[in-house]
Design a protein around this motif. Structure first.
Motif, mmCIF file in Angstrom:
data_model
loop_
_atom_site.group_PDB
_atom_site.id
_atom_site.type_symbol
_atom_site.label_atom_id
_atom_site.label_comp_id
_atom_site.label_asym_id
_atom_site.label_seq_id
_atom_site.Cartn_x
_atom_site.Cartn_y
_atom_site.Cartn_z
ATOM 1 N N THR A 2 26.150 58.701 70.245
ATOM 2 C CA THR A 2 26.496 59.851 71.058
ATOM 3 C C THR A 2 27.856 60.394 70.666
ATOM 4 N N ASP A 3 28.050 61.674 70.959
ATOM 5 C CA ASP A 3 29.349 62.274 70.670
ATOM 6 C C ASP A 3 30.456 61.551 71.420
ATOM 7 N N GLN A 4 30.173 61.122 72.650
ATOM 8 C CA GLN A 4 31.170 60.413 73.463
ATOM 9 C C GLN A 4 31.586 59.110 72.782
ATOM 10 N N ARG A 5 30.610 58.330 72.292
ATOM 11 C CA ARG A 5 30.926 57.070 71.627
ATOM 12 C C ARG A 5 31.662 57.322 70.321
ATOM 13 N N THR A 6 31.245 58.323 69.579
ATOM 14 C CA THR A 6 31.916 58.666 68.330
ATOM 15 C C THR A 6 33.381 58.969 68.591
ATOM 16 N N LYS A 7 33.664 59.729 69.626
ATOM 17 C CA LYS A 7 35.050 60.070 69.969
ATOM 18 C C LYS A 7 35.838 58.839 70.384
#
Length: 111
Positions: A2-7
């Motif tokens: 997810t974008d959240q985890r990537t960030k």
């Protein structure tokens, strides 16, 4: 991923890379006395504080590419990075193209 985890992964690794950049001068002075250059594992785990001994040349070679990080074996996040070099005490990982590599470059204190 997810974008959240990537960030979150990018933020954690950027934090450890920044720590290593700040202690570089100390390492240089101690290295002259002990012959070692020690950094903190730059993995995504914010609680990891494992130390890695390596040569100054290996550190500088890795720092020359914003998408590369120095981590302990087994600490890689295969969904956003791949191992590109394996040494006795550490591995060098490189972020995948796209958002992971872009975030690594954006947070690089040398660029």
């Amino acid at each position: 991923m997810t974008d959240q985890r990537t960030k979150k992964v990018a933020q954690n690794q950027a934090m450890f890379r920044e720590v290593n950049e700040r202690i570089e001068d100390i390492n240089e002075a101690l290295g002259e006395m002990s012959g070692e250059f020690v950094v903190v594992c730059e993995c995504a785990d914010p609680l990891c504080a494992e130390q890695i001994a390596l040569s100054r040349e290996a550190y500088e070679r890795t720092r020359s590419n914003s998408a590369q990080f120095i981590i302990k074996p087994g600490h890689e996040a295969a969904d956003i990075e791949e191992i590109i070099a394996t040494e006795a005490e550490y591995v060098v990982v490189e972020k995948h193209e796209g958002e992971p590599a872009g975030m690594a470059q954006k947070t690089d204190p040398r660029h």
